[in-house]
Design an enzyme around this catalytic site. Structure first.
Site, mmCIF file in Angstrom:
data_model
loop_
_atom_site.group_PDB
_atom_site.id
_atom_site.type_symbol
_atom_site.label_atom_id
_atom_site.label_comp_id
_atom_site.label_asym_id
_atom_site.label_seq_id
_atom_site.Cartn_x
_atom_site.Cartn_y
_atom_site.Cartn_z
ATOM 1 N N GLU A 1 -9.513 4.428 9.113
ATOM 2 C CA GLU A 1 -9.525 3.741 7.917
ATOM 3 C C GLU A 1 -10.098 2.268 7.369
ATOM 4 O O GLU A 1 -10.518 1.986 8.123
ATOM 5 C CB GLU A 1 -7.271 3.303 8.097
ATOM 6 C CG GLU A 1 -7.356 2.463 6.209
ATOM 7 C CD GLU A 1 -7.937 3.164 5.690
ATOM 8 O OE1 GLU A 1 -6.806 4.275 5.514
ATOM 9 O OE2 GLU A 1 -8.721 2.850 4.366
ATOM 10 N N THR B 1 4.940 3.572 -5.614
ATOM 11 C CA THR B 1 6.235 3.195 -6.531
ATOM 12 C C THR B 1 7.141 4.130 -5.651
ATOM 13 O O THR B 1 8.745 3.558 -6.003
ATOM 14 C CB THR B 1 6.209 3.398 -8.234
ATOM 15 O OG1 THR B 1 4.996 2.872 -8.509
ATOM 16 C CG2 THR B 1 7.543 3.240 -9.022
ATOM 17 N N ALA C 1 8.755 7.351 -6.322
ATOM 18 C CA ALA C 1 9.297 8.487 -6.572
ATOM 19 C C ALA C 1 9.519 9.574 -6.117
ATOM 20 O O ALA C 1 8.066 10.270 -5.604
ATOM 21 C CB ALA C 1 9.208 8.425 -7.786
ATOM 22 N N HIS D 1 -2.346 10.766 -9.705
ATOM 23 C CA HIS D 1 -1.580 11.207 -9.090
ATOM 24 C C HIS D 1 -3.039 12.862 -9.055
ATOM 25 O O HIS D 1 -3.179 13.394 -10.076
ATOM 26 C CB HIS D 1 -0.105 11.854 -9.608
ATOM 27 C CG HIS D 1 0.745 11.053 -9.097
ATOM 28 N ND1 HIS D 1 1.894 10.855 -10.231
ATOM 29 C CD2 HIS D 1 1.296 10.089 -8.443
ATOM 30 C CE1 HIS D 1 2.630 10.528 -9.931
ATOM 31 N NE2 HIS D 1 2.123 9.429 -9.382
ATOM 32 N N ASN E 1 -3.106 15.331 -1.374
ATOM 33 C CA ASN E 1 -2.837 15.815 -2.624
ATOM 34 C C ASN E 1 -4.206 16.752 -3.443
ATOM 35 O O ASN E 1 -3.333 17.441 -4.331
ATOM 36 C CB ASN E 1 -2.662 14.740 -4.093
ATOM 37 C CG ASN E 1 -1.295 13.481 -4.132
ATOM 38 O OD1 ASN E 1 -0.260 13.910 -2.764
ATOM 39 N ND2 ASN E 1 -1.621 12.453 -4.371
ATOM 40 N N THR F 1 3.507 12.771 -3.474
ATOM 41 C CA THR F 1 3.640 12.471 -2.242
ATOM 42 C C THR F 1 4.347 13.410 -1.482
ATOM 43 O O THR F 1 4.150 13.504 -0.786
ATOM 44 C CB THR F 1 3.787 11.142 -2.101
ATOM 45 O OG1 THR F 1 3.218 10.321 -3.109
ATOM 46 C CG2 THR F 1 4.146 10.535 -0.911
#
Ligand SMILES: Cc1cc2nc3c(=O)[nH]c(=O)nc-3n(C[C@H](O)[C@H](O)[C@H](O)COP(=O)(O)OP(=O)(O)OC[C@H]3O[C@@H](n4cnc5c(N)ncnc54)[C@H](O)[C@@H]3O)c2cc1C
Length: 505
Positions: free
Chosen positions: A34, A121, A123, A432, A466, A478
């Site tokens: 990473e 977030t 969602a 996104h 994505n 996601t």
């Protein structure tokens, strides 16, 4: 010999590969690298769970990369709107507009253990109808999505007991149900706490179980600079320790690049893996965002005290429906205004609170919406500089027009837009980004990967994230990407199995 898998990127999709491979293969060694640092404990935890505002700010800052060093990218300024849109702390801008294109001025990434999954977030609505990847078997897909929901701790009953959530849901339903439009609680990746708040899932919920596994190693602040190839096959990568600058070459039986939709194609380009579709078909969710000051009495008064670091208290979704509502809308109730208001605003300190509402529309994939990579103008890490050609066309404008009408009705049912709202957010605001390493059923030059996420014609190279999503869609990506990672990890485990069996002999 024990097979070795190198995973580049520690976001939710890289973590899914680590978790699933370690679960499925008794003998495997997984190295995850990473580029960014560990910013939360446990590693990859959603920074929204950090209760001390100062510590939370430090974690966000530490995820904003080394951008300032070269001026190639930078930290988004302006409004911070938690819950629906950018520009967000925790991310850094990426990519310059290609000549003659408006580009994506708000395109932003996170560089830290957990990736954007330490800042998201949460969602997690399911893709519906044409949003789904049509060439994947539906029954299999349902299984993968179910497994992804489990992995991410998705709940469909967040804030279910909150009277504010019920009141907002009822009001929006009363407005839209006569048109046959569904309104429901927004599925989110989170675990309810006893006090009614949520512990938001970060990448930690996927990664935590493998952190102590002796077969797994996580190296933070380590950049994959280049993939190493032997003929067509990818056999490892060159890694750079960003603390010391030291580089080393590691060998792997398979490399999974899960380095987001912008840096995955960048790394492939830097490695000479340049299929025709690489970087093309870039999409996102063009976003119409508004904040509504709730009218008095719209929701019952709250009894709890506001947590300043995480004020969200209700989440509502108006999902995609091809005919009636070809958008995804996400509404979040918060007692504090999510955007700064002018001093003389009548909506300051609105007693009933606010709802932030984002309508994400579809962007149709076009080959000319694309990333290009410039070896001669490298980024802060010396990797090829990213340029973005991207335009919102009349097709998306027409969607905005329709979305605006629905949004105005919902706003009217709840209260009034605050000053300057609603507004179309600058391209890139959705965070996104999709399509840049898209998946396809055949190798016809319009896709980079096969249906198991393997790069066409490059054995040993698997992609995640994505960037694989090939559809025009409006739901948050996601859940789809983690589902694809679950699918791809099963295929990779099967590919590695012969090596494993040979190793046992
Ligand atoms: C504020 C915010 C809110 C969001 N809200 C939602 C939401 O509600 N719902 C939703 O579905 N999605 C949301 N997203 C998007 C979501 O976080 C991403 O879809 C998800 O994190 C993608 O996972 P990933 O593993 O593919 O990539 P990422 O999480 O982006 O992780 C990629 C990692 O790869 C690392 N990396 C890149 N290049 C290299 C390299 N060469 N070497 C080593 N490491 C490298 C990066 O540093 C990064 O940490 C949001 C994002 C943000 C920032």
């Amino acid at each position: 010999m024990t097979p070795t898998v190198l995973i580049v990127g520690s976001g939710p999709t890289g973590a899914t590969y680590a978790r699933r491979l370690l679960e499925q293969l008794p003998r495997v060694s997984v190295l995850m690298v990473e580029a960014g640092p560990v910013v939360s404990t446990p590693p990859g935890m959603n920074v929204k769970n950090i209760t001390d505002p100062g510590e939370q700010a430090v974690a966000r800052l530490a995820s904003q990369g080394r951008a300032g060093e070269s001026g190639v990218s930078g930290i988004p300024g302006g409004v911070v709107v938690e819950g629906t849109i950018t520009a967000r702390q925790g991310t850094h801008l990426v990519g310059r507009a290609a000549d003659g294109s408006p580009g994506m001025p708000a395109a932003a990434l996170a560089t830290c253990v957990g990736g954007q999954g330490a800042h998201w977030t949460c969602a997690t609505p399911r893709p519906m109808g044409s949003e789904r990847i049509g060439f994947l078997d539906e029954a299999e897909w349902e299984q993968h999505v179910g497994a992804a929901e489990e992995l991410l701790h998705v709940t469909t009953t967040a804030f279910g007991d909150s009277p504010q959530a019920t009141a907002i849901l009822d009001a929006v339903r009363a407005e839209l149900a006569p048109d046959g439009i569904t309104v429901r609680p927004l599925p989110v990746a989170a675990d309810p706490r006893e006090d009614g708040s949520l512990r938001w899932s970060g990448t930690d919920v996927v990664l935590a179980p493998v952190l102590e596994d002796p077969r797994f190693t996580l190296r933070s602040e380590t950049l994959a600079v280049r993939l190493v190839r032997d003929g067509d096959r990818v056999t490892g990568a060159v890694l750079r320790d960003l603390r010391t600058g030291a580089e080393e070459q590691v060998r792997a039986d398979a490399v999974v690049v899960a380095a987001d939709a912008i840096r995955t194609p960048q790394l492939l380009w830097a490695s000479g893996v340049r299929p025709a579709a690489l970087g093309r078909y870039l999409t996102e969710h063009p976003l119409l965002f508004g904040v509504v000051a709730l009218r008095e009495g719209a929701v019952p008064p709250r009894e709890d005290t506001v947590t300043p670091v995480d004020p969200i208290r209700a989440v509502v979704s108006v999902p995609f429906d091809e005919e009636r509502h070809p958008f995804h809308a996400q509404l979040m109730f918060t007692p504090v205004c999510p955007v700064p208001l002018p001093d003389d605003s009548p909506y300051r300190d609105n007693p009933a609170g606010y709802v932030g509402m984002g309508w994400g529309v579809r962007k149709w994939p076009r080959p000319e919406d694309r990333l290009t990579f410039e070896d001669e103008h490298p980024d802060e890490n010396g990797l090829p500089g990213v340029r973005i050609a991207y335009e919102v066309t009349e097709r998306e404008e027409a969607e905005f027009h329709r979305a605006r009408e629905v949004q105005a009705r919902v706003a009217g049912a709840l209260g009034a837009f605050v000053e300057g709202m609603p507004k179309v957010m600058p391209p890139g605001s959705s965070l996104h980004y999709m399509g840049t390493v898209r998946m396809g059923p055949v190798d016809d030059g319009t896709s980079v990967c096969d249906t198991e996420s393997r790069v066409w014609g490059v054995p040993g190279l698997v992609l995640a994230g994505n960037g694989l999503i090939p559809t025009a869609n409006s739901c948050n990506p996601t859940l789809t990407s983690v589902s694809l990672a679950i699918r791809g990890a099963a295929a990779l485990a099967a590919d590695l199995q012969p090596a494993l069996v040979a190793g046992k002999e």
